[in-house]
Design an enzyme around this catalytic site. Structure first.
Site, PDB file in Angstrom:
ATOM      1  N   GLU A 163       0.846  -1.199   0.000  1.00 31.52           N
ATOM      2  CA  GLU A 163       0.000   0.000   0.000  1.00 31.52           C
ATOM      3  C   GLU A 163       0.876   1.241   0.000  1.00 31.52           C
ATOM      4  O   GLU A 163       1.815   1.346   0.796  1.00 31.52           O
ATOM      5  CB  GLU A 163      -0.914   0.023   1.220  1.00 31.52           C
ATOM      6  N   ASP A 165       0.354   5.349   0.254  1.00 28.67           N
ATOM      7  CA  ASP A 165      -0.540   6.478   0.483  1.00 28.67           C
ATOM      8  C   ASP A 165       0.077   7.718  -0.149  1.00 28.67           C
ATOM      9  O   ASP A 165       1.080   8.238   0.349  1.00 28.67           O
ATOM     10  CB  ASP A 165      -0.749   6.708   1.978  1.00 28.67           C
ATOM     11  N   GLU A 168      -2.764  11.434   2.886  1.00 28.28           N
ATOM     12  CA  GLU A 168      -3.907  11.365   3.783  1.00 28.28           C
ATOM     13  C   GLU A 168      -3.970  12.696   4.520  1.00 28.28           C
ATOM     14  O   GLU A 168      -3.007  13.103   5.169  1.00 28.28           O
ATOM     15  CB  GLU A 168      -3.767  10.201   4.770  1.00 28.28           C
TER      16      GLU A 168
END
Length: 397
Positions: A163, A165, A168
């Site tokens: 994953e 990101d 965020e």
């Protein structure tokens, strides 16, 4: 740039302007491109959000938090994708990590919106222009990508989950603190180990103090993923960089708005509902102006590009993608298709083209499509290695 809005032109003029805008977007290079580099826009993981395209995005994906995704919480209008979080009591099956069991009819209190790409990828430059939600604290607008979890990978060092990101927003105690993090599951000492930013900050966490309030306006958030490095950008400025140790799996690109404190609590490696079930501040929405994905290729189609050195062994094809999903032509008009075979290191990149209706449109071995008569035809590209396919719908007027 967003395509031009058109109010009062003849149909032919409208068509020409939209085709021009589409061509401009297709030829656009990412802001990190250097002179002489060639980047290809990946149509299936890019969107200007002129329509809500369920063939490109999954708006009702799997649930994994203490909120539930709802298709109607994702809307598209005026060239923007809006993802909304609402206070809505409901029940569904919920994974209780503390007790390691599924619980039926678990009470939950919020719903939200998501757009998860149906196409996957890994290396490339990803960018979205996003305006955060007005409510703070309580929600976190996010732009990220993640793989499936493959528990069959059990050898030491195997990566079961990746994953990245891209950003965020507003999930920390200060509104201007953004996270640009990494998550993964890797087999260590014979056991799958979750590596999260809090536990492995040196390899998995990047924090940045934004020079603006992300709730007030649109800003660009990007990441460049290569075999060796992952580099994050905010408004074109580098804000973090990590060695790419585990993030090589195929991932779905995702835009979403998740629930955060004070409406959640973190325990047993997951979110749980908190005692705060307030409706104050809800509904609240993030907005996305565009998302664009590019893959870097070399001009001679042999060098895989910076940071992506190829092995000396045979590399199998895992996908092929045409530069567009639809095309409208006039009778007698011809176009040449562009196919991107991935990975860049694939040994055999040869493809075969075919047409579902040769009376409407033909295609030759070089990918040249010729419109012959009114109607619709599907052009298919198929790789000689592994038989991977992609399709283009040709409409002849």
């Amino acid at each position: 740039m967003k395509p031009i809005s058109i109010v009062a032109f003849p149909i032919s003029a409208i068509s020409m302007l939209f085709l021009s805008a589409a061509s401009q977007a297709a030829s656009m290079q990412p802001p990190i491109a250097k002179p002489g580099e060639t980047w290809i826009l990946q149509a299936k993981r890019s969107d200007e959000f002129n329509v809500k395209d369920a063939t490109k995005w999954n708006f009702q994906t799997e649930n994994y938090g203490v909120w539930s995704w709802k298709n109607e919480n994702a809307t598209v209008s005026n060239g923007k994708l809006k993802l909304t979080t609402k206070r809505e009591s409901h029940q569904r099956t919920f994974w209780d990590g503390c007790n390691q069991q599924q619980v039926a009819n678990y009470p939950l209190y919020y719903t939200s919106g998501v757009a998860k790409s149906r196409a996957t990828g890994n290396y490339g430059y990803y960018e979205a222009r996003i305006k955060g939600a007005s409510t703070f604290p309580g929600v976190s607008p996010a732009f990220w990508m993640y793989s499936t979890i493959d528990r069959s990978l059990t050898k030491e060092g195997d990566v079961q989950y990746s994953e990245i990101d891209v950003v965020e927003l507003t999930q920390k105690s200060a509104v201007r603190e953004s996270d640009h993090d990494l998550h993964n599951i890797v087999v260590k000492n014979g056991k799958p180990t979750w590596m999260r930013p809090g536990s492995f900050p040196q390899t998995n966490h990047n924090g940045y103090h934004l020079p603006f309030d992300p709730r007030n306006d649109f800003h660009t958030y990007g990441v460049n993923v290569t075999k060796d490095k992952i580099t994050w950008y905010v408004d074109g400025k580098v804000v973090g960089e990590k060695e790419n140790l585990y993030w090589h799996r195929q991932m779905n690109l995702t835009l979403s708005q998740g629930l955060r404190a004070p409406h959640t609590q973190w325990k047993c490696n997951q979110f749980y509902p908190s005692a705060n079930k307030s409706a104050e501040g809800f509904p609240t929405s993030m907005e996305v102006d565009y998302v664009r994905t590019w893959v870097k290729v070399s001009n001679n189609n042999s060098d895989p590009g910076e940071g992506q050195s190829c092995p000396n062994t045979f590399v199998a094809v895992n996908s092929v993608q045409l530069s567009a999903a639809k095309q409208t032509l006039r009778k007698g008009q011809s176009i040449t298709l562009e196919s991107t075979v991935m990975p860049n290191c694939a040994t055999n990149k040869k493809v075969i083209y075919s047409s579902s209706n040769k009376n409407v449109a033909t295609v030759n071995s070089a990918g040249v499509v010729k419109a012959r008569s009114k109607g619709t035809a599907t052009i298919t590209v198929k790789t000689k290695n592994k038989g991977k396919i992609d399709k283009l719908t040709i409409t002849v007027n």
